[in-house]
Design a protein around this motif. Structure first.
Motif, mmCIF file in Angstrom:
data_model
loop_
_atom_site.group_PDB
_atom_site.id
_atom_site.type_symbol
_atom_site.label_atom_id
_atom_site.label_comp_id
_atom_site.label_asym_id
_atom_site.label_seq_id
_atom_site.Cartn_x
_atom_site.Cartn_y
_atom_site.Cartn_z
ATOM 1 N N PHE A 9 0.833 -1.203 0.000
ATOM 2 C CA PHE A 9 0.000 0.000 0.000
ATOM 3 C C PHE A 9 0.868 1.255 0.000
ATOM 4 O O PHE A 9 0.680 2.168 -0.802
ATOM 5 C CB PHE A 9 -0.928 0.011 1.219
ATOM 6 C CG PHE A 9 -1.792 1.231 1.321
ATOM 7 C CD1 PHE A 9 -3.032 1.278 0.715
ATOM 8 C CD2 PHE A 9 -1.358 2.355 2.025
ATOM 9 C CE1 PHE A 9 -3.830 2.413 0.797
ATOM 10 C CE2 PHE A 9 -2.143 3.499 2.120
ATOM 11 C CZ PHE A 9 -3.389 3.519 1.499
ATOM 12 N N ILE A 10 1.833 1.294 0.897
ATOM 13 C CA ILE A 10 2.679 2.482 1.053
ATOM 14 C C ILE A 10 3.482 2.765 -0.215
ATOM 15 O O ILE A 10 3.695 3.923 -0.579
ATOM 16 C CB ILE A 10 3.611 2.300 2.272
ATOM 17 C CG1 ILE A 10 2.786 2.359 3.568
ATOM 18 C CG2 ILE A 10 4.707 3.354 2.296
ATOM 19 C CD1 ILE A 10 3.557 1.960 4.812
ATOM 20 N N SER A 11 3.910 1.708 -0.918
ATOM 21 C CA SER A 11 4.743 1.884 -2.109
ATOM 22 C C SER A 11 3.955 2.432 -3.286
ATOM 23 O O SER A 11 4.538 2.971 -4.236
ATOM 24 C CB SER A 11 5.391 0.551 -2.500
ATOM 25 O OG SER A 11 6.291 0.116 -1.496
ATOM 26 N N HIS A 12 2.629 2.265 -3.259
ATOM 27 C CA HIS A 12 1.813 2.827 -4.318
ATOM 28 C C HIS A 12 1.799 4.354 -4.152
ATOM 29 O O HIS A 12 2.193 4.882 -3.114
ATOM 30 C CB HIS A 12 0.390 2.272 -4.244
ATOM 31 C CG HIS A 12 -0.442 2.554 -5.447
ATOM 32 N ND1 HIS A 12 -0.187 1.972 -6.663
ATOM 33 C CD2 HIS A 12 -1.507 3.365 -5.641
ATOM 34 C CE1 HIS A 12 -1.064 2.402 -7.541
ATOM 35 N NE2 HIS A 12 -1.887 3.262 -6.948
ATOM 36 N N VAL A 39 8.849 4.853 4.464
ATOM 37 C CA VAL A 39 7.983 6.031 4.387
ATOM 38 C C VAL A 39 8.819 7.301 4.251
ATOM 39 O O VAL A 39 8.483 8.203 3.475
ATOM 40 C CB VAL A 39 7.050 6.112 5.616
ATOM 41 C CG1 VAL A 39 6.318 7.445 5.662
ATOM 42 C CG2 VAL A 39 6.048 4.967 5.598
ATOM 43 N N SER A 40 9.927 7.360 4.962
ATOM 44 C CA SER A 40 10.818 8.531 4.866
ATOM 45 C C SER A 40 11.410 8.657 3.464
ATOM 46 O O SER A 40 11.495 9.760 2.910
ATOM 47 C CB SER A 40 11.946 8.424 5.896
ATOM 48 O OG SER A 40 11.433 8.441 7.209
ATOM 49 N N SER A 41 11.816 7.532 2.888
ATOM 50 C CA SER A 41 12.379 7.556 1.530
ATOM 51 C C SER A 41 11.341 8.010 0.520
ATOM 52 O O SER A 41 11.635 8.809 -0.383
ATOM 53 C CB SER A 41 12.898 6.165 1.150
ATOM 54 O OG SER A 41 14.000 5.783 1.950
ATOM 55 N N LEU A 42 10.126 7.512 0.670
ATOM 56 C CA LEU A 42 9.069 7.847 -0.285
ATOM 57 C C LEU A 42 8.668 9.323 -0.209
ATOM 58 O O LEU A 42 8.190 9.888 -1.196
ATOM 59 C CB LEU A 42 7.852 6.954 -0.054
ATOM 60 C CG LEU A 42 8.042 5.490 -0.469
ATOM 61 C CD1 LEU A 42 6.861 4.642 -0.011
ATOM 62 C CD2 LEU A 42 8.221 5.373 -1.978
ATOM 63 N N GLN A 43 8.862 9.940 0.938
ATOM 64 C CA GLN A 43 8.561 11.372 1.060
ATOM 65 C C GLN A 43 9.443 12.191 0.113
ATOM 66 O O GLN A 43 9.030 13.243 -0.390
ATOM 67 C CB GLN A 43 8.761 11.832 2.503
ATOM 68 C CG GLN A 43 7.672 11.347 3.462
ATOM 69 C CD GLN A 43 7.955 11.725 4.904
ATOM 70 O OE1 GLN A 43 9.014 12.267 5.220
ATOM 71 N NE2 GLN A 43 7.021 11.435 5.791
#
Length: 488
Positions: free
Chosen positions: A302-305, A336-340
């Motif tokens: 979910f988070i990676s989407h 989550v930090s990387s995706l930000q």
């Protein structure tokens, strides 16, 4: 695909020498709770082999000798599924006390080249056979899923029974094999079929008609009465996890339609649906290893989407409240930090890459027009072949785009270059990360089919697309036509 490769004279000589060594050692040991494992790696990617115990934890790292061989005694052995890992690839082996298992494999064709000899070899060769058969059938699932439910149910059940009957004939000729081995092969056959049945509705109905999952035949899911949700000895077994992953997705459909209009289009990325999956995992599974593993990967998917920061943090908090694995929790927080940093509108991190000619560059310097960055691993043959072939098609459809290919491995460069040469992939836009571990974390490359779209200024237009997905062309067209960021 189901045939086990023949042992050459060279292999035979190697194994005769090894069996002599095994025999000497066995005669001097009275403790029965041990096993020997050894082998030879052809074209090794590094100089070591890593062994994982039945719980998936690393318990030994073994160095290859000058002939690329190793031999190791495992003491206090418990019957179970162990993992041999080399150069990023791994293979599961079944070990029981008093086994003396030897294997030989070529890293250029990892699974298909693997062959076992010695005590314990028959069961492991049979296990490999079922693995390869499962892979072959999984590749055909999309085609099989065009069948009507009754026909599909009959087909997969007849296939399962045929595989079991073949296995029982094998046991009649090999009565010395243990009940544990029997349970593993039966689980591999059964759970692979059960996974197909859980995946089927998603392929057959599609997002627009998923509501009709309720109209499946009454006994379509009869297998659910025999599921063990806490089979710890299968916690790292591919077919078991394949079943659990799709099973949870399927069970959560009911919750989805409790919270959405009856005939609404199914949205697998909705917050309620993904929370219900985590709730289900938490409620039906008690084994911590299995539960934590499922929680991690469902939350990660979910988070990676391409969700908003608030949505990512919401599902993260929901996950953190349920998981008991501190290492996994830290990993998810870092993700989550990387995706930000990978949100639309941000510049792509300026990571160092190395081209085919060993020249170092930075990502920002090699991007001069709208570009799709895609990834591949030397360890996944089907993925790297398919991704390059797909990009060849896309290049003809979108001549105004660049396509940058990045290998994510940290092995010796010769393996990366050999694949490129063997398949005649163009070398112009082939790169490798200078520091793969840091780069994969920074770009959140958690699965290989991820691709990133940037504009000519290296600004991220989309941080996570799949070039194989059915809606990829639509997504790409919209991005390029609008030439501005996706509204979150």
């Amino acid at each position: 695909m189901n045939k086990i490769p023949l042992v050459t004279r060279h292999i035979a000589l190697t194994l005769v020498l090894a069996s002599i060594a095994f025999g000497c050692k066995f005669n001097s040991v009275s403790d029965p709770s041990f096993a020997y494992i050894g082998g030879e790696i052809i074209n090794p990617k590094n100089n070591s082999v890593i062994l994982h115990n039945a719980k998936g934890k690393v318990f030994d790292t073994l160095s290859l000798d000058a002939n690329n061989r190793f031999l190791h005694k495992i003491t206090n052995l418990q019957s179970g599924l162990y993992i041999i890992r080399h150069g990023g690839e791994y293979q599961t082996v079944l070990l029981e006390p008093n086994d003396s298992l030897m294997f030989r494999l070529n890293t250029y064709d990892f699974d298909e080249s693997l062959v076992f000899t010695g005590k314990g070899s028959k069961k492991n060769n049979y296990l490999i056979k079922t693995y390869l058969s499962n892979e072959e059938e999984a590749d055909k699932l999309v085609e099989y899923s065009k069948m009507d439910p009754e026909a599909f149910d009959q087909f997969v059940e007849e296939r399962r029974q045929s595989q079991l009957n073949e296995f029982y004939k094998f046991l009649e000729k090999n009565e010395e094999e243990s009940s544990f081995f029997r349970s593993i092969i039966e689980a591999n056959i059964n759970y692979n079929t059960y996974a197909d049945k859980e995946i089927y509705p998603f392929a057959y109905f599609g997002n627009n008609k998923m509501i009709h999952i309720k109209d499946l035949p009454e006994d379509f899911y009869k297998h659910r009465t025999s599921i063990d949700y806490n089979a710890n000895h299968l916690s790292h077994f591919f077919s078991y996890n394949r079943f659990l992953f799709s099973h949870v997705d399927n069970l959560a459909i009911k919750s989805y339609y409790n919270n959405n209009p009856y005939h609404s289009k199914f949205n697998r990325h909705s917050m309620d649906y993904n929370k219900s999956k985590l709730d289900l995992i938490d409620s039906i599974i008690t084994d911590e290893t299995i539960k934590n593993n499922l929680l991690k990967y469902k939350a990660r998917n979910f988070i990676s989407h391409n969700h908003t920061e608030d949505e990512a943090n919401e599902i993260l908090d929901y996950y953190l409240a349920k998981s008991t694995n501190e290492e996994d929790k830290l990993y998810m927080k870092d993700l989550v930090s990387s995706l930000q940093l990978l949100r639309q509108g941000n510049p792509i991190p300026n990571l160092a890459v190395v081209n085919y000619n060993d020249t170092e560059h930075y990502l920002n310097n090699i991007i001069t027009k709208p570009t799709i960055i895609y990834f591949w691993s030397s360890n996944s043959k089907s993925q790297y072949r398919n991704s390059h072939y797909m990009v060849t098609k896309l290049e003809s459809e979108f001549p105004y785009l660049d396509f940058i290919s990045i290998n994510v491995n940290d092995n010796d460069d010769k393996f990366w270059k050999n694949i490129i040469a063997n398949y005649n992939f163009p070398t112009v836009n082939e790169f490798k990360f200078k520091d793969s571990k840091v780069a994969r974390k920074t770009l959140a490359v958690n699965y290989l089919n991820k691709a990133i779209i940037v504009d000519e200024n290296s600004t991220i237009l989309h941080p996570n697309v799949n070039i194989f997905s059915s809606d990829f062309h639509k997504t790409l067209d919209e991005l390029l036509q609008k030439k501005h960021l996706i509204v979150q």
